[in-house]
Structures are given as C-alpha cells and as structure tokens.
Design an enzyme around this catalytic site. Structure first.
Site, PDB file in Angstrom:
ATOM      1  N   GLU A  52       0.867  -1.181   0.000  1.00  0.00           N
ATOM      2  CA  GLU A  52       0.000   0.000   0.000  1.00  0.00           C
ATOM      3  C   GLU A  52       0.899   1.224   0.000  1.00  0.00           C
ATOM      4  O   GLU A  52       1.961   1.242   0.644  1.00  0.00           O
ATOM      5  CB  GLU A  52      -0.900   0.027   1.239  1.00  0.00           C
ATOM      6  CG  GLU A  52      -1.717   1.316   1.304  1.00  0.00           C
ATOM      7  CD  GLU A  52      -2.861   1.305   2.299  1.00  0.00           C
ATOM      8  OE1 GLU A  52      -2.865   0.456   3.208  1.00  0.00           O
ATOM      9  OE2 GLU A  52      -3.759   2.150   2.149  1.00  0.00           O
ATOM     10  N   CYS A 251      -6.611   0.905   2.689  1.00  0.00           N
ATOM     11  CA  CYS A 251      -7.595   1.999   2.665  1.00  0.00           C
ATOM     12  C   CYS A 251      -7.426   2.893   1.446  1.00  0.00           C
ATOM     13  O   CYS A 251      -8.355   3.617   1.077  1.00  0.00           O
ATOM     14  CB  CYS A 251      -7.470   2.842   3.922  1.00  0.00           C
ATOM     15  SG  CYS A 251      -7.976   1.978   5.394  1.00  0.00           S
ATOM     16  N   ASN A 382     -11.981  -3.211   0.099  1.00  0.00           N
ATOM     17  CA  ASN A 382     -10.868  -3.484   1.014  1.00  0.00           C
ATOM     18  C   ASN A 382     -11.378  -3.955   2.373  1.00  0.00           C
ATOM     19  O   ASN A 382     -11.409  -5.131   2.668  1.00  0.00           O
ATOM     20  CB  ASN A 382     -10.001  -2.232   1.172  1.00  0.00           C
ATOM     21  CG  ASN A 382      -8.982  -2.378   2.285  1.00  0.00           C
ATOM     22  OD1 ASN A 382      -8.326  -3.410   2.373  1.00  0.00           O
ATOM     23  ND2 ASN A 382      -8.876  -1.396   3.150  1.00  0.00           N
ATOM     24  N   GLU A 383     -11.832  -3.004   3.158  1.00  0.00           N
ATOM     25  CA  GLU A 383     -12.135  -3.314   4.563  1.00  0.00           C
ATOM     26  C   GLU A 383     -13.573  -2.881   4.827  1.00  0.00           C
ATOM     27  O   GLU A 383     -13.843  -2.166   5.775  1.00  0.00           O
ATOM     28  CB  GLU A 383     -11.165  -2.511   5.420  1.00  0.00           C
ATOM     29  CG  GLU A 383     -10.686  -3.192   6.647  1.00  0.00           C
ATOM     30  CD  GLU A 383      -9.623  -2.392   7.376  1.00  0.00           C
ATOM     31  OE1 GLU A 383      -9.762  -1.163   7.520  1.00  0.00           O
ATOM     32  OE2 GLU A 383      -8.639  -3.013   7.802  1.00  0.00           O
TER      33      GLU A 383
HETATM   34  O1  AHR Z   1      -2.312  -1.256   6.859  1.00  0.00           O
HETATM   35  C1  AHR Z   1      -2.792  -0.003   7.184  1.00  0.00           C
HETATM   36  C2  AHR Z   1      -4.303   0.089   7.066  1.00  0.00           C
HETATM   37  O2  AHR Z   1      -4.916  -0.757   7.985  1.00  0.00           O
HETATM   38  C3  AHR Z   1      -4.851  -0.376   5.743  1.00  0.00           C
HETATM   39  O3  AHR Z   1      -4.821   0.613   4.804  1.00  0.00           O
HETATM   40  C4  AHR Z   1      -6.259  -0.727   6.084  1.00  0.00           C
HETATM   41  O4  AHR Z   1      -6.804  -1.681   5.218  1.00  0.00           O
HETATM   42  C5  AHR Z   1      -6.191  -1.143   7.522  1.00  0.00           C
HETATM   43  O5  AHR Z   1      -7.123  -0.501   8.289  1.00  0.00           O
END
Ligand code: AHR
Length: 663
Positions: A52, A251, A382-383
């Site tokens: 990321e 994120c 993603n989340e």
């Molecule tokens: O790894 C950091 C962040 O943690 C990532 O962007 C997210 O997916 C998670 O909340």
C-alpha cells in the site's frame, strides 16, 4: 478513522502489556512427526505481500523518482521547489522568475512551470526531494524533463546535485531546442554519497523555457528499467519469494471519499498523463501530518503487474466497490450507479489478460507487455462491512463470474477479526458461497500467541481465508509508539504455525503494512524500513521470510503426546516439500528457557544431513535498525540426523526451521 479502532483495542493492549513474557522452567519436549500422514496441500500463494502507498512506500519509496512534485500538480504547485531569484553577482537585482501555468480544462497534468531569466548565471530553482535525495558516490542519475524553448532566447539548464549544505556533488547541463515540447535527458554522476542531496537547476542565458515532468532517477533501478523501482527495496521483496502481491492497498483503495478512491485506469499509459491526486495518508493522522504526500501514480497498475511478474508472485489487485472508507466519509455510490465501478473490474481483467486486439489488452501491449499477466484473483472492496458491502459485492460477483468464471473473487470481512460486523460479513459471505474471505487483524502480541488455533475450528467446506492484513501491535493499533520488536515478531511466528497447519482453509496471508520511510512514516509497525539510501528488514520480515522460503507443498502431522503443538510454550508445524523431497519443521519456543527437543520422524525411510536455521533474541524488546539491520536475523547450521531421530535445542524466544532431505 483509526481513533475508534484504537479505543476499541487499547484496553486489550494494556492488559497484554502488563502480562509478563512467558517465563517457564522447561523440560525436554518430544515431537512426533508422521511424514507419511500427508495432509492438505499448502497453496503456492500461502505467504505473500501486501503493498500500500502508505509511509512513502511508493512516491519517495520503492518508486525511484527523486524529484518531489515533478509536474507541479501538488495542491500547492510550488511545494518541494524553492526559487533563487537574485543574481548571484548583484544581489539587489532579480534575475528571473517562475510562473506556474494552469491549462484549465486539461484533465491530466494541467500545470507546468514557465521560467524567464535575464541574467547569465543568476536564476535557479531547487528541488528538495522526498526528505532529501539519496545519491551514491560514482552513481549515475538520469535527469529528464519535458521542455520548450521560447523563440528569440537561449536558456541552458545547468544541473547541480548538492549535498545537505549546498556544496556541489555532481553536474551536467542541457539546452532545450525549439518551441515544440520535447523530452530531454542527461546523466549526472555523483561525486559523493549523500542521503539528503538536493537538485539545483540554474538557468543560464536569456529567454524563457517551459518545463514539465522534471525527473531524476538512479540509472540502477530494478532491472535498470526507466521509470523504475528502487533496486534494494525490490530485492528485499524478491528475497521473500512471495506467493502473491496484493496491491494497491489497503484503505487507499477506498479513498477518504469516493473522489480520492484508487482508479486504476488513471494510473496506466504515459506517465505524464497519469492523474495525480492527494494521498489519503497525507491528512489521516494528526500526530503524523504529511502535507507533501501525493500519488503521482508513476507506480501504477502496469508497474504493479510487472513487479508481481518479476517476483514470481500472483498479482492480486483490490478494487473499490463503490464505498469510500467507512471510518472516514463513508460515502457510497447508489446501487443503480455502480456500473462504472463494475466496468472498472471487468476492464481490469481485460487489461491483465485480454488479447492485444481488445481495447484494454492493447493498452497493456502498448505499454510494452503484449503477453498477458495471467491474473487469477481480484479483490472487491478493502475493509468494508455491513449490508451496504454485501449488496454491492453481489453485483460485482454476478458481472465478473458471468464474463470471467475462472477468476477467483476475494471478498472482505471488515476491519476486525471478531465482533458483530465480522460475524455478519462471514455469515452472508458463507451463504453466498464466497470463494475467499479477507480477514484483518492488528492485535497485541498476546492475541497472536493465543490465536495459533484460530483456524482449527473453521468450517472446512466454507470459503477459504485470506489473512490479508496482520501485524502484532506492541502498544495499540495505529499507535506511533508501536515497535517492530522481537516480541511481536515471535508472536506472529507462533500464529503462523497455525496458519500453515490449517492450509486446507487458509490460502493466502500477508503482513501489513509493507514499507515505511524512517523520516516519512504515518503508521507503525511495518515490515521493511528505509531511508533514502539504505533499507532493512525487521524481525517480522525475517519471520515472514523463513516461513515463505520454507513453505513446503503439503502439511504433515506433528504432535506432542498426541496433540498438536499450539503453545503456550512451544508451537510447531511440519510440512514436506514434494519437489525437493524434504521435511520442513517450524518450531517456536516462546519461553525464556532453552528447550531440548527430541524429534522422531515416522513415515519415511531415512533422513540425511539437513539444516537448522534459528531466528532469535534474548531481548523481546530488541529491534533492527538502519545502523544495525541484522541484529535479529536468521543463522543456518548443518544438522545431522541419526536414523529417524533429530535432536535439537530450541533456544529461548526463538523460531527454528529444520530442513532435512528424506527418502
Ligand atoms: O495497513 C494499514 C491500514 O490498515 C490499511 O490501509 C487498512 O486496510 C487497515 O485498516
């Protein structure tokens, strides 16, 4: 966003921190391995990496561009640049100026710099790099620029690498010819090593030049590619032998709002046409403000696929599902307007795998890769959590599976490894027969020690698991005090024995985040740290490396007194590698005492001399650093087997990997 997460976990972290490390008097432990009892295959994707653009992982990190704000597209177009207006020989006279021109209406790269100079040696601009520029003595640096020389003038660009104090450490010059925009380039050789160099551009002569995409790259990028990646950082990744590369996050996929989500189509094609946006980590943490953090997308989706290919890793792109980060704006696209997002997913598969006569396959071919990238996985969201995610996920699945039934879809279960939103997500996804579900756990080390059995009770016929983001947090989630210490790394190793033992359920795993610049990070802990010149793997990195480099093809049984070794003192997993005919044991001694281990191996005809590799530290708080990068790193010795027996000592607080050839 992370405040809620932090509160949620602070209490757990505090309790864990108060617990003593495990001090236990040890007697010897007996390990019975049955290499004839072959269990689940271990997926080639088992140990992968998560990339990321956080902590300056891309721009200022693995993407080797050294000029910050090279195209004047940052919110403040002059950020990173400093003007030297005055004639060096007559300090009261302005000798030139730089105007930023904005071609309003141009959607990509609208701005450029117009420099007018009226003195022979006076006017200059300096780029400060990403907290400086790392240059090495004798190293070649490729300067390039898009430029136009206005009629009636002649301006030469004299380029000067300078050290932190401003003394020159490398020079070159070039003169743009003609009004037409053209790319010019020249190499600069550095005469000294400097971690915080800067680049001066002095404008000599009289006239006006326009400049855009002002760029400086080391010539020795990974595979010496132009627009390339930092070779030392890619090498650290290659050494992991990762099974997959997940990109671009995290994120960053979602954006703080929909406008700043990751849109892969804007990251491919000519570099100068890629659409720069703010990096969401620019403003995320008040305790680590990073106002100069943007995404140039010089490292875009083509480069990610190419990196995956170079690493021999399966590419695993994660796409926006039409939901911005639910910890931030939580904006969503209405279901009846989701089509462009779904199109993005379908077009991405075409970009990766389509023949060169498809529109997106042609884009890939034009970028220099007519062969398909053989994409097998795609992640949707993603989340995300809640019904909003499930209803969007379903629409993606219908569209993708009807066109590309062989592509495996990765779904998500939200940001936490338990609780209401996690349970809801799993229940729905199980019902929908999801193929792979992504789980995230940023938890204290105690959680990792205690969760080595997490997957023992998972439904064997349900969706497979992608442990897509995990890392032990020494203080609390997203705390700037978190450390990549040995306690955390060892807890992850203990937990990972459980991942491997459950290889019939767990198909992919990755530590997160991957990279952090020592002067530019927002989130800690991270697997690999670097400055502008050097980089090092954390103890957690070496844990990942030992598991990944010693994967094996099939799980085999290892027990002590008829039970699997799942702690609290000793954790173990065993595998065979059918390609190399070896038995591989991974054993964690979480106690502070040496533990003699009697290992008996059944189900084979004999063992030969093998190796034992140990990663350890007597100090659970110990860390690696730029100055002491190998303080905690593996050491390998030969190991002699006698018949079917192996006798080894498990050092206190250690991860031991045994490899023995078997017949
Ligand atoms: O790894 C950091 C962040 O943690 C990532 O962007 C997210 O997916 C998670 O909340």
């Amino acid at each position: 966003m992370q405040d809620r997460k932090r509160n949620h976990l602070l209490l757990v972290a505090l309790i864990a921190a108060l617990l003593p490390f495990r001090v236990v008097a040890q007697s010897s432990v007996t390990l019975q391995v049955d290499a004839g009892k072959v269990g689940a295959p271990i997926q080639p994707t088992m140990w992968g990496i998560f990339f990321e653009d956080i902590n300056f992982a891309a721009d200022g990190g693995i993407y080797a561009e050294m000029i910050k704000n090279r195209s004047f597209e940052f919110a403040d177009p002059r950020m990173g640049w400093q003007e030297h207006k005055y004639d060096r020989f007559s300090l009261n006279r302005e000798s030139g100026s730089m105007t930023i021109i904005n071609r309003v209406g141009k959607t990509t790269n609208p701005r450029f710099a117009r420099v007018t100079t009226n003195a022979s040696k006076g006017y200059g601009i300096t780029n400060e790099g990403f907290r400086g520029m790392g240059v090495k003595q004798g190293g070649e640096y490729v300067f390039s620029v898009l430029a136009s020389q206005h009629q009636g003038g002649k301006v030469t660009l004299r380029l000067e690498l300078v050290d932190e104090k401003g003394s020159p450490i490398g020079e070159a010059s070039l003169t743009p010819e003609g009004v037409k925009w053209k790319k010019y380039s020249v190499n600069i050789t550095a005469t000294r090593t400097e971690a915080r160099a800067k680049l001066n551009i002095w404008f000599e002569g009289t006239g006006t030049v326009d400049l855009d995409i002002v760029s400086l790259f080391p010539a020795d990028t990974w595979k010496r590619r132009p627009n390339g990646l930092r070779a030392d950082l890619v090498q650290l990744l290659a050494d992991l032998k990762p099974g997959f590369l997940r990109f671009p996050g995290g994120c960053i996929v979602e954006g703080r709002d929909l406008a700043t989500r990751y849109q892969w189509k804007k990251t491919v094609g000519p570099v100068e046409d890629r659409h720069l946006i703010i990096n969401r980590w620019n403003t995320e943490f008040r305790h680590r403000p990073t106002p100069d953090y943007f995404q140039s997308f010089g490292l875009g989706f083509f480069e990610y696929f190419q990196l995956a290919e170079d690493l021999g890793a399966e590419p695993l792109p994660i796409l926006s599902c039409g939901m911005a980060c639910q910890f931030n704006s939580a904006e969503v696209v209405p279901l009846d307007q989701l089509d462009p997002y779904i199109e993005d997913a379908l077009d991405l598969i075409e970009f990766a795998n389509g023949s060169t006569d498809t529109p997106w396959g042609k884009v890939r071919a034009d970028m220099g890769h007519p062969e398909p990238f053989k994409l097998k996985f795609i992640g949707i969201g993603n989340e995300q959590w809640g019904p909003g995610y499930i209803e969007r996920y379903k629409l993606f699945v219908d569209a993708i599976k009807s066109k590309y039934p062989d592509v495996t879809i990765v779904s998500g279960s939200g940001p936490f490894p338990d609780g209401e939103m996690f349970e809801y997500g799993w229940e729905e996804l199980r019902e929908l027969k999801a193929e792979i579900v992504d789980e995230h756990y940023y938890r204290p080390p105690e959680w990792f020690f205690e969760n080595a059995t997490r997957y023992d009770s998972y439904d064997r016929s349900g969706p497979k698991v992608f442990a897509g983001e995990y890392a032990a947090q020494s203080v609390a989630i997203a705390s700037p005090e978190n450390k990549n210490n040995w306690r955390c790394a060892l807890s992850e190793a203990a937990f990972m024995t459980g991942l491997e033992r459950n290889a019939d359920v767990v198909y992919l795993t990755s530590y997160a985040p991957l990279f952090a610049h020592v002067d530019g990070w927002q989130w800690t802990p991270d697997l690999i740290w670097f400055d502008n010149l050097k980089s090092f793997g954390t103890p957690n990195y070496y844990v990942q490396k030992l598991f990944s480099n010693n994967r094996g093809t099939h799980v085999v049984s290892v027990q002590s007194n008829g039970k699997p070794l799942t702690g609290p003192q000793v954790y173990a997993t065993a595998a065979v590698d059918r390609n190399t005919n070896e038995l591989i044991l991974k054993i964690v001694n979480a106690s502070e005492s040496t533990q003699p281990a009697d290992i008996r191996v059944d189900g084979i005809r004999g063992m030969k001399t093998g190796t034992v590799t140990v990663l350890k530290s007597a100090d659970p708080e110990a860390v690696n650093s730029i100055d002491n990068p190998l303080r905690i790193s593996p050491e390998t010795k030969p190991l002699k087997a006698s018949g079917r027996k192996l006798d080894i000592q498990l050092d206190p607080l250690s991860l031991t990997v045994v490899r023995v050839p078997i017949r």
